[in-house]
Write a protein that holds these residues in place. Structure first.
Motif, PDB file in Angstrom:
ATOM      1  N   GLU A  33      -7.407   6.489  -2.810  1.00 33.40           N
ATOM      2  CA  GLU A  33      -6.839   5.759  -1.675  1.00 33.40           C
ATOM      3  C   GLU A  33      -7.527   4.411  -1.499  1.00 33.40           C
ATOM      4  N   ILE A  63      -6.229   2.113  -4.223  1.00 32.13           N
ATOM      5  CA  ILE A  63      -4.873   1.624  -3.958  1.00 32.13           C
ATOM      6  C   ILE A  63      -4.886   0.589  -2.835  1.00 32.13           C
ATOM      7  N   SER A  71       1.911   6.305  -7.168  1.00 35.62           N
ATOM      8  CA  SER A  71       0.576   6.381  -7.766  1.00 35.62           C
ATOM      9  C   SER A  71       0.592   7.053  -9.135  1.00 35.62           C
ATOM     10  N   SER A 131       1.150   3.867  -3.046  1.00 31.96           N
ATOM     11  CA  SER A 131       0.815   5.271  -2.787  1.00 31.96           C
ATOM     12  C   SER A 131       1.948   6.191  -3.217  1.00 31.96           C
ATOM     13  N   TYR A 135       0.828  -1.209   0.000  1.00 36.23           N
ATOM     14  CA  TYR A 135       0.000   0.000   0.000  1.00 36.23           C
ATOM     15  C   TYR A 135       0.863   1.260   0.000  1.00 36.23           C
ATOM     16  N   GLU A 136       1.871   1.292   0.849  1.00 31.00           N
ATOM     17  CA  GLU A 136       2.728   2.470   0.878  1.00 31.00           C
ATOM     18  C   GLU A 136       3.585   2.564  -0.383  1.00 31.00           C
TER      19      GLU A 136
END
Length: 653
Positions: free
Chosen positions: A571, A574, A483, A480, A476-477
């Motif tokens: 968000e 993602i 992106s 992000s 996820y990070e």
């Protein structure tokens, strides 16, 4: 002449045509001098628009009206009066503040052990705009005010709204204290008299808003339960801003709230570590959360303390999100929104965190001249302070080298309960040591193809990490941070994928603009996927090596697109992609693969939860294991207990 034979010429309206009550109003207005005799008045009724016109004169309000309006803007409830008195105590550098209230008759007493005042200052403190914290306009405009109060209106406003006000004070080193009484009914002040007392200040307010002139305000006053809750919320928020101060709130002769501050320094810790320990301790008392389940970060510009969401600490409402600026809790939508949005992916959906953020801004960056109560403010360079809030929250989520054991926390709770039962004079709890260095884990095994078993070689702690949630946080990070690659770095599929879904043109355009998935119409309720982001192939979100590509298109990618379409924002999309690409529970992994997941997981911004708020690990330290297996216990007065020096006892076997 009209059909009835009467004249069509309209007669001018006479005074008899006016209603009786309007004529009386006109006569009274002319007698009182509000209108000039030669000036006509205009009646409200439309048929009298050519009548008389009312003109009011502008006059200066009487002094007593001006004072009543000004005092009512500063003090609107008994809690506002407590706020003004408490801020004076904090400006006097008090380390112990006691508040006693009686909401039935609106009596308030505030005691502190601050610097106190001299007799001359005692006579001037209840005058309007009398203050010791501001000297010139230059100090106000350049932000040189470093105190909570600076307008000199608090005590004066209270004196205008109560029946009597008594102040007793003694400065440090003074042979005695001094007392002054102010009677608001006749506006007289008794001479300053000496009184025996220790250093500090005691302010007693009697009969606030008690009188016929305050009947309307008293009728609109919140109920006693609401006032009590407002008072406790104010004290708790202020205590977090000043964790070295001890607090006691009493109502009806009993303790309603007792908080123990910590202003003692240990020899082996720095000032920053001591301040962090005091902040965690105060936060733990207010929220009833164990100290080891809280994280804190503190530097010169900002400090933050929060309860770890992976331990189940989150709430249905956002009432546990507190933001403060320069020692005062404030209501600022932009600051609170920054906290909530940054912690959105650390708590479960529909839940809110328990967090306190305190910004220490230069005086020239803060504008307090918005409301007399000073609960609202404006910040200069707002974007920079919002970034500091995000960085502070990230530092709080980092996993320290060693977390406190449950034995230490239980000892702290036992000591706190004992002090409350004995009604002691605000002694400290056992000291808490925090180590900010990052953790190093060594993977040893995999349990049920789901959990990674790791240990800390230095401390011997046992860590159980769920492989899916930990890997999901890592991805996820990563997604992000990258992106922008979703739309800029796409690849063309060798074989287009046909998706059957009831998508509209706007849905297809939104998916293309946000995620870089290009689709065209192929048939009724059918879409042809021609290009996808390269990240889908690199991270295993879409497997084109499968033998049955048609099944992949109809099941996997169709479900993927429908879920991405239903997501509220980027968000959410993602987070779903990270969950889709993360290693699944039940998948056997090698030691090298598990070690890579653990190392990458420890370096993430918020390793304690996955993007959907689920916990990622469970820790068992050596002390917890020894206590569970009854191999070692620590009685009161042992080496681990700072109150004694009795050696620890081991089990006989």
């Amino acid at each position: 002449m009209n059909k009835t034979g009467s004249s069509c010429i309209r007669q001018a309206p006479s005074t008899r045509s006016f209603p009786v009550h309007f004529c009386s109003v006109v006569k009274r207005a002319r007698r009182s001098g509000l209108v000039r005799p030669e000036q006509p008045l205009l009646c409200r009724r439309k048929r009298f628009h050519k009548g008389l016109r009312l003109v009011l004169r502008v006059e200066v309000l009487p002094k007593e009206v001006i004072q009543r309006i000004a005092s009512g803007e500063v003090i609107d409830t008994p809690v506002a009066a407590v706020r003004e008195l408490v801020e004076n105590s904090l400006d006097a550098e008090a380390t112990r503040i006691e508040i006693e209230v009686n909401f039935d008759v609106c009596d308030i007493t505030v005691r502190d052990n601050g610097h106190g005042m001299r007799p001359h200052d005692l006579e001037n403190c209840i005058l309007q705009n009398a203050t010791s914290k501001l000297r010139s306009l230059e100090e106000l405009e350049t932000g040189q005010v470093r105190t909570l109060g600076f307008r000199g209106q608090g005590l004066w406003a209270i004196s205008q709204l109560c029946e009597s006000l008594q102040i007793r004070t003694a400065s440090e080193g003074s042979p005695c204290g001094y007392m002054i009484d102010y009677n608001a009914r006749n506006g007289t002040t008794d001479p300053v008299q000496p009184v025996a007392m220790s250093s500090g200040t005691i302010v007693q307010v009697r009969g606030l808003f008690q009188g016929q002139q305050f009947a309307m305000r008293l009728a609109a006053m919140p109920r006693k339960t609401q006032l009590r809750q407002q008072l406790l919320s104010f004290v708790q928020a202020t205590a977090l801003c000043h964790p070295s101060v001890s607090w006691r709130v009493r109502e009806g002769g009993r303790n309603v709230l007792v908080l123990f501050g910590d202003h003692h320094f240990l020899d082996e810790e720095s000032e920053e570590e001591s301040a962090k320990r005091a902040l965690i301790r105060m936060f733990s008392q207010i929220t009833d959360i164990l100290p080891e389940e809280c994280g804190a970060f503190l530097d010169r510009h900002a400090c933050c303390v929060l309860a770890y969401p992976d331990r189940g600490h989150h709430r249905v409402r956002a009432d546990a999100v507190t933001v403060a600026v320069n020692g005062r809790a404030v209501q600022n939508a932009e600051l609170q929104s920054a906290v909530l949005s940054h912690m959105r992916r650390s708590v479960p959906s529909g839940r809110f965190p328990i967090v306190f953020v305190h910004l220490r801004c230069p005086g020239e960056d803060v504008d307090w001249n918005i409301r007399p109560m000073k609960t609202e403010m404006r910040l200069k360079n707002l974007d920079q302070w919002l970034q500091r809030i995000r960085e502070s929250i990230d530092r709080c989520f980092s996993i320290p080298l060693s977390e406190l054991s449950s034995a230490d926390s239980l000892a702290g709770i036992y000591a706190r309960n004992a002090m409350e039962a004995e009604n002691s004079a605000f002694d400290g709890l056992p000291h808490i040591s925090m180590h900010p260095s990052l953790l190093k884990l060594e993977v040893v095994a995999q349990i049920a193809n789901t959990y990674i078993l790791a240990t800390n070689p230095e401390l011997g702690d046992l860590w159980i990490v769920e492989q899916h949630t930990a890997h999901e946080r890592v991805l996820y990070e990563k997604f992000s941070a990258q992106s922008n690659r979703l739309t800029s770095d796409t690849v063309e599929l060798p074989v287009p994928i046909i998706v059957r879904a009831p998508f509209a043109e706007t849905d297809v355009d939104g998916i293309r603009d946000s995620l870089g998935i290009h689709m065209t119409v192929f048939g009724p309720m059918e879409w042809k996927v021609e290009r996808i982001p390269r990240m889908f192939l690199e991270n295993g979100i879409l497997d084109l090596e499968s033998r049955n590509v048609k099944r992949v298109a109809e099941q996997s990618f169709q479900y993927l697109l429908q879920t991405l379409k239903s997501a509220s924002d980027l968000e959410d999309q993602i987070a779903f992609l990270a969950c889709k690409a993360a290693v699944k529970n039940g998948t056997p992994l090698s030691l090298e693969r598990m070690q890579w997941i653990v190392n990458a997981w420890l370096e993430t911004r918020a390793p304690r939860t996955c993007p959907h708020g689920r916990p990622t690990f469970r820790q068992l330290n050596a002390k917890e294991l020894e206590i569970f297996f009854q191999r070692r216990y620590t009685p009161r007065g042992s080496v681990d207990d700072p109150r004694g020096s009795v050696p620890s006892r081991h089990a006989p076997c």
